[in-house]
Design an enzyme around this catalytic site. Structure first.
Site, short mmCIF file in Angstrom:
data_model
loop_
_atom_site.label_atom_id
_atom_site.label_comp_id
_atom_site.label_asym_id
_atom_site.label_seq_id
_atom_site.Cartn_x
_atom_site.Cartn_y
_atom_site.Cartn_z
N VAL A 1 0.86 -1.17 0.00
CA VAL A 1 0.00 0.00 0.00
C VAL A 1 0.90 1.22 0.00
CG1 VAL A 1 -1.79 1.29 1.21
CG2 VAL A 1 -1.82 -1.21 1.26
N GLY A 2 0.68 2.12 -0.94
CA GLY A 2 1.53 3.30 -1.05
C GLY A 2 0.71 4.55 -1.30
N ASP B 1 12.15 10.28 -7.50
CA ASP B 1 11.68 9.68 -6.25
C ASP B 1 12.44 8.38 -5.99
OD1 ASP B 1 10.20 9.70 -3.93
OD2 ASP B 1 8.50 8.63 -4.81
N ASN C 1 11.21 2.21 -3.57
CA ASN C 1 10.93 2.22 -5.01
C ASN C 1 11.96 1.42 -5.80
OD1 ASN C 1 8.64 3.78 -4.71
ND2 ASN C 1 9.70 5.72 -5.05
#
Length: 555
Positions: free
Chosen positions: A216-217, A334, A339
């Site tokens: 979940v991000g 990012d 990531n």
């Protein structure tokens, strides 16, 4: 009277949405008109059954139009300018600078409503009827306005795509075609609402079998799924925001960037995307090793950290991925451990031989562990940046100061801090004095000793001046990250020397053969001449021709 009956019947067939006009016209009809209308009633019922549900009434249409008038106007597409003075430290939250309205509308919807013609009444009919009717200029402009423009594709490519055979024009061209045409385009339905209306049945449930939730991000939720057709595992990401609530094209940058990048061994692969239940769904490659952040958390819990050889491997592979992204004209903005994703190669996978390697990235195709860059939600173009700040813990100071002249070096800065966290650095500060201390070029404290060369490289990656930081291409060919690169260069020099010696010997051998060939030909000719003359002399002495001998004996 017959013409009147025909016109009234045609108008009744073409405009189902204007119920009040139909009621008034029925009240004014004569007995003969009523009989004609009754004879036409079965045909109307058949057309309704073929064409699907009746479109909304005038009241519903008026309600939706008034709602569009209240939605934000052209200011939605303009980037909000920063404060007069750039902040010295990032704020506690990491939200987007751009406003996020709850209702979306194209700028053209804020203008007045033009007169509704019969063609516009036809446009409100179902898509099935539109496919059966001839396409008009309005239909072509309508379909063109429903096409997203990918900001990462070159301008020439977009023009070639939209000007196929001279029939389709770009939006800039449509805006310059005159006031009359622009008025007709101004009241076209919004792109996002049309996508919702044309949404197909649940593709997710039809094509995929959900196994579990794996993450979940900020963007949304990621599920591990098996595709029913091919039996392979994929990562399906579902956006948290509704598609109609997305503020601008920045929310679709992940889809745009993935579609343009294509496939690279060190970038998470993109397969498809679609709209379902008013949410964006993205089908990506599944990485069975999870994220680098999860691996770091496990190491921290066991009081263990990645050692220098593994840190070099991570840095080198991610540098290759960044090099590919930067060469494509984009930046990630990012980069952080959450990531970066890990793929463990299965035992059945066959390694790639040297003869099959076509690029430097293929060196790692036979590696047991692959590191890939994912989550391109903050990706933007280098030449025309629309920057949305990522995680402030890994944010370069020049991005905070809105200096976008060296955007690729911001990815290098974030990658350097990512390796620091993997090496055992404590949690990075979000703001404050320690945040500025790191931005001055001070590498975070780690719990292990690194070699001087490697430590110097990491410290150079977070240099305060972006120009002093190495590029992704420089990292990809660094001798510090390639432990066998120096030995390979030495062996390559020896090989080139041996090749040169071999070529010299071949030339000398060829020259020697060229000199010996005429001498052999002279000796061969001399031998043939001598052999022939000797044969004539011997034959003349030993034996005369048989005819002459016989003739002499007969005489």
């Amino acid at each position: 009277m017959a013409d009147t009956e025909t016109d009234q019947g045609l108008n009744k067939k073409l405009s189902f949405s204007f119920c009040e006009e139909d009621t008034e016209s029925e009240g004014q009809m004569t007995a003969q008109d009523i009989g004609g209308a009754q004879s036409q009633k079965p045909g109307r019922e058949e057309s309704e059954e073929l064409e699907g549900p009746v479109p909304p009434t005038r009241d519903e249409l008026h309600t939706s139009l008034s709602r569009d008038k209240e939605s934000p106007g052209p200011d939605l597409w303009k980037s909000v300018s920063g404060p007069p003075k750039c902040p010295e430290t990032p704020v506690l939250h990491s939200k987007s600078k751009l406003p996020v309205p709850t209702n979306f509308s194209t700028p053209k919807n804020s203008l007045g409503q033009p007169e509704i013609s019969l063609l516009e009444k036809l446009s409100s009919r179902s898509s099935r009827h539109m496919r059966l009717t001839p396409a008009s200029l309005m239909d072509e402009k309508t379909s063109l306005s429903l096409v997203n423009i990918n900001p990462f594709t070159p301008e020439t490519y977009r023009k070639l795509l939209l000007q196929s055979k001279g029939k389709r024009k770009t939006r800039d061209y449509l805006e310059e075609t005159g006031e009359e045409e622009s008025k007709s385009v101004q009241w076209l339905p919004a792109k996002r609402s049309i996508l919702q209306e044309t949404n197909m049945a649940s593709r997710y449930e039809k094509e995929f079998f959900e196994i579990e939730k794996i993450g979940v991000g900020e963007f949304g939720t990621v599920y591990k799924c098996i595709k029913r057709l091919d039996g392979c595992i994929y990562a399906i990401k579902r956006s948290a925001k509704s598609f109609s609530g997305l503020s601008n094209e920045l929310d679709l940058h992940e889809v745009y960037a993935h579609a343009v990048l294509g496939h690279h061994p060190h970038v998470v692969r993109y397969y498809s995307s679609w709209i379902e239940d008013d949410h964006v769904v993205i089908q990506n490659e599944y990485c069975n090793g999870g994220s680098l952040q999860a691996a770091i958390s496990e190491n921290t819990a066991s009081n263990n950290h990645f050692q220098e050889p593994k840190l070099k491997d991570i840095l080198l592979q991610i540098s290759l991925g960044l090099k590919y992204i930067h060469n494509s004209g984009m930046v990630h903005l990012d980069i952080k451990p959450s990531n970066i994703f890990i793929c463990h190669k299965m035992q059945c996978d066959s390694p790639v031989g040297p003869e099959e390697a076509e690029s430097e990235a293929d060196w790692f195709l036979n590696a047991s562990v692959m590191y890939k860059i994912g989550d391109l939600g903050h990706a933007t173009s280098i030449s025309k940046p629309k920057v949305e700040e990522g995680d402030t813990r890994f944010l370069a100071n020049e991005i905070l100061q809105e200096n976008y002249q060296h955007l690729p070096k911001a990815d290098i800065f974030a990658l350097g801090l990512t390796i620091a966290v993997a090496a055992g650095a404590e949690s990075l500060p979000i703001n404050g004095d320690m945040w500025h201390h790191i931005r001055k070029g001070n590498f975070p404290e780690i719990s292990q000793e690194l070699s001087d060369d490697f430590y110097g490289l990491l410290k150079n990656m977070i240099h305060p001046a972006p120009k002093e930081r190495p590029s992704a291409a420089a990292l990809a060919r660094s001798r510090i990250l390639w432990p066998f690169l120096e030995k390979t260069d030495e062996l390559q020099k020896q090989l080139n020397l041996e090749k040169s010696k071999t070529a010299t010997l071949k030339r000398e051998l060829k020259k020697a053969r060229h000199i010996q060939t005429p001498q052999r030909e002279v000796h061969h000719c001399y031998y043939q001449i001598c052999k022939g003359s000797r044969h004539l002399l011997v034959g003349g002495r030993r034996k005369a021709p048989s005819s002459f001998t016989r003739g002499t004996s007969s005489v």
